[in-house]
Write a protein that holds these residues in place. Structure first.
Motif, short mmCIF file in Angstrom:
data_model
loop_
_atom_site.label_atom_id
_atom_site.label_comp_id
_atom_site.label_asym_id
_atom_site.label_seq_id
_atom_site.Cartn_x
_atom_site.Cartn_y
_atom_site.Cartn_z
N ALA A 205 12.97 4.96 11.53
CA ALA A 205 12.76 3.27 10.75
C ALA A 205 11.89 2.28 11.26
O ALA A 205 11.40 1.15 9.76
CB ALA A 205 14.25 3.33 10.59
N LEU A 206 12.27 1.99 12.11
CA LEU A 206 11.32 0.37 12.48
C LEU A 206 10.08 0.24 12.37
O LEU A 206 9.69 -0.27 12.17
CB LEU A 206 12.15 -0.04 13.81
CG LEU A 206 13.37 -0.78 14.15
CD1 LEU A 206 14.47 -1.05 15.65
CD2 LEU A 206 13.52 -1.47 13.04
N ALA A 207 9.46 1.47 12.41
CA ALA A 207 8.08 1.94 12.75
C ALA A 207 7.80 2.37 11.36
O ALA A 207 6.25 1.15 11.17
CB ALA A 207 7.36 2.88 13.45
N PHE B 80 3.58 -1.09 4.46
CA PHE B 80 3.59 -2.27 4.35
C PHE B 80 2.87 -2.94 4.58
O PHE B 80 2.03 -3.09 3.64
CB PHE B 80 4.67 -3.02 4.29
CG PHE B 80 5.36 -4.56 3.87
CD1 PHE B 80 4.55 -4.48 2.53
CD2 PHE B 80 4.66 -5.27 4.73
CE1 PHE B 80 4.25 -5.94 2.21
CE2 PHE B 80 4.87 -6.93 4.51
CZ PHE B 80 4.34 -7.16 3.06
N LEU B 81 2.54 -2.49 5.55
CA LEU B 81 1.24 -3.19 6.36
C LEU B 81 -0.61 -2.62 6.05
O LEU B 81 -0.75 -3.20 5.99
CB LEU B 81 1.69 -3.38 7.91
CG LEU B 81 2.36 -4.40 8.19
CD1 LEU B 81 2.26 -4.34 9.58
CD2 LEU B 81 1.60 -5.66 8.16
N ALA B 82 0.08 -0.65 5.89
CA ALA B 82 -0.85 -0.17 5.25
C ALA B 82 -1.45 -1.09 4.36
O ALA B 82 -2.43 0.19 4.15
CB ALA B 82 -0.55 1.06 5.67
N MET B 83 -0.50 -0.73 3.43
CA MET B 83 -1.03 -0.75 1.52
C MET B 83 -1.41 -2.30 1.81
O MET B 83 -2.51 -2.30 0.87
CB MET B 83 0.70 -1.09 1.23
CG MET B 83 0.47 -1.05 -0.13
SD MET B 83 -1.15 -0.39 -1.04
CE MET B 83 0.77 1.24 -1.48
N VAL B 84 -1.28 -3.64 2.64
CA VAL B 84 -1.52 -4.73 2.54
C VAL B 84 -2.96 -5.01 2.68
O VAL B 84 -4.32 -5.24 1.97
CB VAL B 84 -0.86 -5.88 3.05
CG1 VAL B 84 -1.01 -7.26 2.79
CG2 VAL B 84 0.55 -5.91 3.02
N THR B 85 -3.36 -3.98 3.59
CA THR B 85 -4.56 -4.23 4.04
C THR B 85 -5.65 -3.88 3.10
O THR B 85 -6.64 -3.66 3.45
CB THR B 85 -4.84 -3.30 5.67
OG1 THR B 85 -3.42 -3.81 6.44
CG2 THR B 85 -5.55 -3.76 6.00
N THR C 73 3.67 1.02 15.05
CA THR C 73 3.00 0.50 13.43
C THR C 73 1.96 0.10 14.31
O THR C 73 0.76 0.13 13.06
CB THR C 73 3.89 -0.77 13.72
OG1 THR C 73 5.57 -0.15 13.19
CG2 THR C 73 3.63 -1.04 12.12
N TRP C 74 1.62 -0.41 15.32
CA TRP C 74 -0.31 -1.07 15.40
C TRP C 74 -0.96 0.42 15.70
O TRP C 74 -2.24 0.13 14.91
CB TRP C 74 0.43 -1.50 16.75
CG TRP C 74 -1.07 -2.36 17.07
CD1 TRP C 74 -1.66 -3.85 16.92
CD2 TRP C 74 -2.96 -1.42 17.74
NE1 TRP C 74 -2.83 -3.77 17.24
CE2 TRP C 74 -3.42 -2.66 18.10
CE3 TRP C 74 -2.61 -0.47 18.76
CZ2 TRP C 74 -4.45 -2.47 19.29
CZ3 TRP C 74 -3.32 -0.85 19.25
CH2 TRP C 74 -4.62 -0.70 19.37
N GLN C 75 -0.12 1.36 15.81
CA GLN C 75 -1.81 2.68 16.15
C GLN C 75 -1.47 2.81 14.80
O GLN C 75 -2.97 4.02 14.60
CB GLN C 75 -0.66 3.66 17.36
CG GLN C 75 -1.31 4.59 17.46
CD GLN C 75 -0.16 6.20 18.16
OE1 GLN C 75 0.76 5.76 18.36
NE2 GLN C 75 -1.23 7.03 18.17
N TRP C 76 -0.50 3.70 13.59
CA TRP C 76 -0.97 4.48 12.61
C TRP C 76 -1.38 2.95 11.56
O TRP C 76 -0.62 3.93 10.30
CB TRP C 76 -0.10 4.94 13.13
CG TRP C 76 0.17 5.99 13.04
CD1 TRP C 76 1.73 5.99 14.88
CD2 TRP C 76 -0.29 7.26 13.06
NE1 TRP C 76 0.88 7.34 15.14
CE2 TRP C 76 0.45 7.82 14.52
CE3 TRP C 76 -1.17 7.51 12.68
CZ2 TRP C 76 -0.06 9.46 14.82
CZ3 TRP C 76 -1.92 9.56 13.13
CH2 TRP C 76 -0.88 9.48 14.19
N THR C 77 -1.10 1.79 11.57
CA THR C 77 -1.37 1.27 10.41
C THR C 77 -2.60 1.17 10.19
O THR C 77 -2.67 1.65 8.43
CB THR C 77 -0.86 -0.05 10.79
OG1 THR C 77 0.16 -0.42 11.03
CG2 THR C 77 -1.39 -1.35 9.71
N GLY C 78 -3.62 1.38 10.65
CA GLY C 78 -4.97 1.37 10.06
C GLY C 78 -5.45 2.87 9.78
O GLY C 78 -6.39 2.73 8.53
#
Length: 319
Positions: free
Chosen positions: A96-98, A104-109, A183-188
């Motif tokens: 949940a934390l990840a 959200f960050l992926a959508m914004v990016t 989060t850092w690994q999968w956002t992109g």
């Protein structure tokens, strides 16, 4: 009277020579042969191991000696195993934390990349790079970032007048560190998927919305988000499957080794995920039968959460 000439029928190779017409697999055997390698590999390295793991879960086995029939006793013990349920709770919290910040960050990016004019390919490469980087290398770097005495995060906290945090020695600090790494690994990766979905939305919809006086926020929630619901569902399900099977991140970040199974997942087992618990039981304790039962327990938890996420997104889509 004119004579109508008819083209003679073309002989079917399957019935040439007076033989019976070939049907089914006999007629298309060369096509089946062309796709057979995939199914043979899946049978050898996918289906047979899965069936064997189910068979092993019904026995007591150390991996070398003879198997001893145990029936469903492994699963009965699993239901009452407090360590397993602790691992389930840790995995859900870390997931949940990840997952939600990552989506959200992926959508914004993705929205930013979709509106970018110059250097689009460079940005896509930069955001996708963490996903193709070795998880072990990432975990080692994040271990230094979250170090108590010399970590970058604590240096930033001290710079703004806050106290240091023992990230890798406290239960919530461990979970936040592992979740941040994921989060850092999968956002992109997910940002690229969202970007592909954004590029399928017709531009006429945005032009009509602007003509009606809709602002960027209204356009996003009234057009972009509803049109992106299938992509969002795909990303959520994939993130659930991968997040609930996290292993390398806590294994390397918390420096867990097979020689110290009592430290699996860090102090208090705060970072011990379900797959890490499976690894400990199978390869540290040499209990392959119970390890197989744990693996099937992990499978059921992943399936359950995937169905829940799918139903929630589908219900919102119907509303």
């Amino acid at each position: 009277m004119a004579t109508t000439l008819r083209k003679p029928p073309v002989a079917d190779p399957a019935t040439a020579g007076g033989s019976r017409p070939r049907t089914g697999a006999r007629r298309y055997w060369h096509l089946y042969a062309a796709i057979s390698p995939f199914y043979l590999l899946f049978l050898c390295f996918g289906l047979i191991p899965v069936g064997f793991s189910l068979y092993v879960s019904l026995h007591r086995w150390d991996g070398l000696g003879s198997m001893e029939w145990a029936g469903l006793s492994q699963y009965q013990y699993l239901l009452g195993d407090s360590d397993f349920w602790t691992a389930v709770g840790n995995t859900i919290v870390i997931w949940a934390l990840a997952t939600f910040p990552m989506i959200f960050l992926a959508m914004v990016t993705a929205v930013m990349l979709n509106s970018a004019v110059r250097l689009k390919n460079l940005y896509r490469f930069a955001y996708f790079l963490p996903n193709v980087t070795s998880v072990v290398a990432i975990a080692i770097i994040f271990g230094s970032v979250f170090s108590t005495n010399f970590g970058l995060v604590n240096a930033l906290l001290q710079a703004v007048g806050l106290d240091q945090v023992a990230w890798l020695n406290t239960p919530w600090g461990i979970k936040i560190a592992v979740a941040t790494l994921m989060t850092w690994q999968w956002t992109g990766y997910n940002a690229i998927i969202f970007l592909a979905g954004l590029q399928t939305i017709p531009g006429e919809l945005y032009e009509a919305a602007r003509m009606d006086g809709a602002g960027p926020v209204q356009t996003f929630f009234r057009i972009t988000l509803p049109m992106m619901r299938p992509v969002l569902l795909f990303v959520l399900v994939v993130s659930t499957v991968t997040g609930l099977q996290s292993f390398s991140e806590p294994q390397v970040l918390l420096q867990t080794t097979s020689n110290d199974s009592t430290f699996a997942g860090g102090p208090g087992h705060a970072g011990q995920t379900m797959v890490l618990y499976f690894f400990q039981q199978t390869f540290d304790n040499n209990d392959f039968g119970y390890g197989a039962a744990v693996a099937w327990g992990v499978f059921l938890v992943v399936v359950l959460f995937s169905i829940i996420n799918w139903r929630l997104v589908q219900r919102r889509g119907e509303d």
